[in-house]
Design a protein around this motif. Structure first.
Motif: not given
Length: 279
Positions: A211-218
């Motif tokens: 699972v990785n973080i994307g720009d929208m969560l950032q």
């Protein structure tokens, strides 16, 4: 940096998972509820699809972004000039899909989005109060009834030696969405960039769900959760003759969701698609 798998069944799994996301941009889960046989069956079915001429009957719709994207129109990662060496199919429950393969993807989509909503709840529960205050609505609500969450069936074909110089299967990039949920691919190659700038191999053992973080969560977290830079490198030696299939689920909010003072989910997505050259 070390990526350690978190046991999904452990009582403190949520805390350890979010700590890993925060520190590395990636969370790796073992003993997760996604069934290996379900994923293996998808890999087998879709390898046959990509090996067939039928794929050209499902050419993507530029307006809706569903369907088959051939190598000729593959993405160019932001900041790069060479197209990635890949082809892929975008599945949405409302979109085009081969009839014989649709139920298989629909079942997986439902299972994976259900797990993903739980993971978003974990992220929110372990966000500091000042970070959580930035969320305009609960994170798991952002994807509720969203028709934008995308299941991508990715095919990296065998290398022929005729590829453009410096072109790789997937150049270094960050994902656009909130979180990406990825069962391990059938071949290695995925790497994540650490805070020290070095590249780390991500294990392709199926026991791991990545699972990785994307720009929208950032964006929604005011930068607290860093969007993860990752890539898929070309194989070496005999491995060049093997295809690679992967199955990322990109969690996209509804278009009306407000991410920040600067962006809605819709305005953010459109900006990024233009940058990628596919809109």
């Amino acid at each position: 940096m070390k990526l350690e798998a978190v046991d999904y069944l452990a009582p403190d799994a949520d805390k350890k998972f979010v700590e890993s996301l925060r520190e590395t941009g990636f969370g790796v889960l073992k003993n997760h509820p996604i069934k290996q046989q379900q994923v293996d069956d998808i890999y087998t079915s879709w390898q046959a699809f990509f090996d067939s001429e039928e794929k050209h009957d499902f050419l993507f719709n530029k307006d809706t972004q569903d369907g088959f994207f051939p190598i000729e129109v593959s993405e160019v990662a932001k900041g790069f000039k060479k197209k990635d060496i890949k082809e892929y199919f975008h599945y949405y429950p409302w979109g085009k899909c081969p009839t014989a393969l649709k139920q298989q993807l629909a079942d997986y989509y439902q299972a994976a989005t259900g797990l993903a909503a739980e993971l978003l709840n974990w992220v929110e529960a372990h966000s500091p109060a000042e970070v959580a205050a930035n969320y305009r609505e609960p994170l798991s609500h952002m994807i509720k009834d969203s028709e934008q969450t995308l299941l991508r069936v990715l095919h990296y074909p065998p290398l022929t030696g005729d590829e453009e110089p410096d072109a790789i299967r997937a150049a270094a990039h960050e994902d656009i969405n909130l979180l990406t949920v990825l069962p391990a691919a059938n071949e290695p190659g995925l790497q994540v960039k650490g805070k020290d700038g070095n590249w780390l191999d991500v294990p392709c053992d199926f026991g791991n769900l990545i699972v990785n973080i994307g720009d929208m969560l950032q964006e929604a977290s005011g930068g607290w959760f860093p969007s993860t830079t990752h890539r898929v490198i070309n194989p070496q030696g005999m491995d060049v003759t093997r295809s690679r299939i992967s199955l990322p689920l990109f969690l996209h909010p509804r278009p009306d969701v407000v991410l920040s003072d600067r962006y809605t989910a819709d305005s953010y997505l459109k900006e990024r698609l233009r940058e990628l050259g596919v809109a």
